[in-house]
Design an enzyme around this catalytic site. Structure first.
Site, mmCIF file in Angstrom:
data_model
loop_
_atom_site.group_PDB
_atom_site.id
_atom_site.type_symbol
_atom_site.label_atom_id
_atom_site.label_comp_id
_atom_site.label_asym_id
_atom_site.label_seq_id
_atom_site.Cartn_x
_atom_site.Cartn_y
_atom_site.Cartn_z
ATOM 1 N N ARG A 1 5.496 -12.645 9.654
ATOM 2 C CA ARG A 1 6.115 -11.333 9.428
ATOM 3 C C ARG A 1 7.507 -11.322 10.016
ATOM 4 O O ARG A 1 7.766 -11.990 11.017
ATOM 5 C CB ARG A 1 5.355 -10.252 10.188
ATOM 6 C CG ARG A 1 4.012 -9.899 9.699
ATOM 7 C CD ARG A 1 3.400 -8.877 10.648
ATOM 8 N NE ARG A 1 3.726 -7.523 10.221
ATOM 9 C CZ ARG A 1 3.065 -6.890 9.258
ATOM 10 N NH1 ARG A 1 2.066 -7.474 8.643
ATOM 11 N NH2 ARG A 1 3.395 -5.660 8.912
ATOM 12 N N LYS B 1 4.603 0.698 9.103
ATOM 13 C CA LYS B 1 4.647 1.984 8.408
ATOM 14 C C LYS B 1 3.978 3.081 9.222
ATOM 15 O O LYS B 1 4.419 4.218 9.221
ATOM 16 C CB LYS B 1 3.951 1.863 7.043
ATOM 17 C CG LYS B 1 4.879 1.377 5.956
ATOM 18 C CD LYS B 1 4.151 1.308 4.623
ATOM 19 C CE LYS B 1 3.229 0.116 4.607
ATOM 20 N NZ LYS B 1 2.510 -0.072 3.350
ATOM 21 N N GLU C 1 0.874 -1.160 0.000
ATOM 22 C CA GLU C 1 0.000 0.000 0.000
ATOM 23 C C GLU C 1 0.921 1.222 0.000
ATOM 24 O O GLU C 1 1.803 1.319 0.862
ATOM 25 C CB GLU C 1 -0.881 -0.008 1.260
ATOM 26 C CG GLU C 1 -1.845 1.157 1.234
ATOM 27 C CD GLU C 1 -2.757 1.238 2.451
ATOM 28 O OE1 GLU C 1 -2.740 0.317 3.287
ATOM 29 O OE2 GLU C 1 -3.465 2.254 2.550
#
Ligand code: ATP
Ligand code: MG
Length: 554
Positions: A262, A272, A37
């Site tokens: 992750r 982020k 994104e």
């Protein structure tokens, strides 16, 4: 360790793909995608996903797309998109197609119309809060919305009018009609479209309704003919929805979603949103601050693409979340730099040394190797003259036991140069040593001195023919290994993460240092030029990593 092509260690995803290939699933094709994104810069966690997705494609003669998952226009920007492209390329990967979820707004809309037509989606007028309240909990089933049984014709009409902009933001949402009693909350009639009047960086004001992530992602994968949709573990519970959407729509291709853990790296943050907070609240100097775990930050700190790829391979791939020590990343960059960095000399905290018996105006050009093992990297000329600078802590008034460096009356070798003897320490009125008077032994250039052993070797630069530099030493950004687990991660920030040394001197050859070059400042660490902050009068260097873990000079 088992390998699938003698080069890479296997992991569960490589194994799934090898099995699929041997069953000729997807006609033997492998198509992956990396779907960020564009709401921030990429970080080291993304590097894991990039190396995996592009790596899997390369290993299997497949392709990997870069897809911007741009369905959340408020938080996204062109700057972020550009940085993502730059970082993926810098890591050494080439995408097959550059795609955007927004490329599919029209087909996504048409698929939604299809779902409505099949009686599998409905327009709901409940507010966001009501929807939440109706959703139920892990132990209680949800409650059906009064709008759930609206007719297909009415749903189609309302959806068309949602698109046409007839309704206010939030007035309606389109929901998939699945199962309000499902034990998986994601399946309790998730919203798939909402009304949002916000300018989109690519589609402008064309749309006032935007599709939701889960709905968009699976269809985007299907449109691109993705065979294996690799994502992180938090999407495991979303997989039933991923499959449900594609099953109802009977898309020509039905990618297989596979989840992996992750990356979590100690003493830093890989989110982020939180990294964005560090930037906007100015806890760091920007997304590319060398203390940041972003690709841009790591690059500016001097990390190489090779070291990052090596790191991503080394940490492996599993379905268990675990924390990786920062030492693993440091190890990978040291491996690369030890082999490839050019050796140079720089004095970070200079002490002036006058060599009394060296001719006043003479300057010798000494030839010194650029790399102790790799002779093909050549030699450079390093000027030597009467006044040189050494590191303050390479001289001791009161030497600790086994001290091998310079003391009054003692000798030391200057790297690539002569043996010098210290005759006198010059002190200021407070008793601080501000300079040394030494003498050199002219017979010791490239030779051991006669009849005595000199153990210590120290680095130096010529005072006159060296350049002023600022050197920035970075320490961990956080004081605790898992700042994410703190109540407020900002409380765990290390206030001493940046140490700036402003009086450094670097050897003459560094006058034309390049940002893409990597240097070992002998005995001090690995450094690279900070091209952004260097000026004509002052070079700025960033320390990438120390020479060894917990290394102390002897
Ligand atoms: P963040 O919380 O930092 O925004 P994200 O998962 O929301 O992370 P995306 O831009 O959606 O960020 O991520 C793009 C891809 O990178 C996704 O497939 C995601 O799963 C993967 N990814 C993100 N963070 C990590 C991580 N720490 N380790 C491995 N893969 C990650
Ligand atoms: Mg995200």
């Amino acid at each position: 360790m088992s390998t699938n092509d003698n080069q890479f260690p296997s992991n569960f995803i490589r194994q799934i793909i090898a099995d699929d290939l041997s069953n000729n699933k997807n006609n033997g094709k492998v198509v992956t995608r990396f779907p960020p994104e564009p709401n921030g810069y990429l970080h080291i966690g993304h590097a894991k996903s990039i190396c995996l997705n592009f790596g899997i494609a390369i290993e299997n003669n497949g392709v990997c797309n870069l897809r911007f998952d741009d369905t959340n226009p408020e938080k996204e920007s062109v700057e972020y998109m550009e940085s993502i492209k730059r970082d993926v390329q810098w890591l050494g990967f080439t995408w097959n197609e550059l795609c955007h979820a927004s490329d599919y707004f029209e087909p996504l809309y048409n698929y939604a119309v299809q779902l409505i037509g099949q009686g599998q989606a409905y327009i709901d007028s409940l507010s966001a809060e009501q929807i939440r309240a109706y959703r139920g909990t892990l132990t209680e089933p949800g409650k059906e919305s009064p709008d759930r049984n609206r007719s297909v014709a009415e749903n189609l009409d309302l959806f068309k009018r949602m698109r046409a902009g007839e309704f206010a933001d939030g007035q309606y949402v389109l929901r998939a009609k699945i199962d309000m009693a499902s034990p998986n909350i994601n399946m309790r009639d998730p919203a798939i479209y909402r009304i949002r009047r916000v300018h989109h960086q690519r589609t402008g004001n064309e749309w006032c309704i935007y599709p939701m992530y889960d709905y968009t992602h699976c269809i985007s994968d299907a449109i691109e003919g993705i065979t294996h949709s690799l994502c992180t573990l938090e999407f495991e519970d979303h997989r039933p929805l991923y499959d449900w959407v594609l099953d109802q729509l009977q898309t020509p291709c039905h990618p297989q979603q596979i989840e992996f853990a992750r990356l979590q790296l100690e003493y830093t943050i890989v989110s982020k949103r939180k990294l964005n907070q560090l930037v906007t609240e100015k806890h760091v100097k920007g997304w590319d601050d060398p203390r940041m775990p972003t690709i841009a930050g790591l690059r500016r700190a001097g990390f190489t693409p090779k070291a990052i790829r090596d790191f991503c391979e080394r940490i492996g791939l599993t379905k268990q979340n675990s924390w990786i020590e920062m030492g693993v990343l440091d190890y990978c960059i040291r491996e690369d730099l030890n082999e490839n960095a050019l050796r140079v000399m720089a004095v970070l905290q200079p002490l002036r040394v006058v060599i009394s018996n060296y001719p006043e105006t003479q300057v010798e050009q000494l030839e010194i190797s650029n790399h102790p093992q790799r002779h093909e990297l050549g030699k450079r000329q390093v000027p030597f003259s009467k006044v040189i600078l050494i590191e303050q802590d390479d001289f001791a008034q009161l030497p600790p036991p086994k001290y091998k460096r310079l003391v009054v009356g003692g000798e030391v070798r200057l790297r690539g140069s002569y043996v010098i003897r210290c005759n006198e320490a010059i002190k200021d009125t407070d008793g601080n040593v501000i300079g040394l008077h030494c003498s050199y032994d002219p017979e010791t250039l490239g030779k051991n001195p006669e009849g005595r052993k000199v153990k210590g070797v120290i680095h130096w630069v010529c005072e006159q023919q060296s350049y002023p530099a600022e050197v920035r030493l970075y320490h961990s950004l956080f004081k605790v290994p898992q700042p994410d687990n703190e109540e407020n991660f900002l409380d765990a920030l290390n206030s001493d993460s940046l140490e700036v040394l402003t009086n450094c001197r670097v050897e003459a050859s560094l006058a034309d240092a390049k940002a893409e070059n990597r240097y070992q400042f002998e005995r001090t660490g690995y450094f690279c030029l900070d091209a952004e902050d260097s000026t004509d009068g002052k070079l700025v260097f960033n320390r990438t990593v120390t020479l060894r873990e917990g290394w102390v000079k002897d």
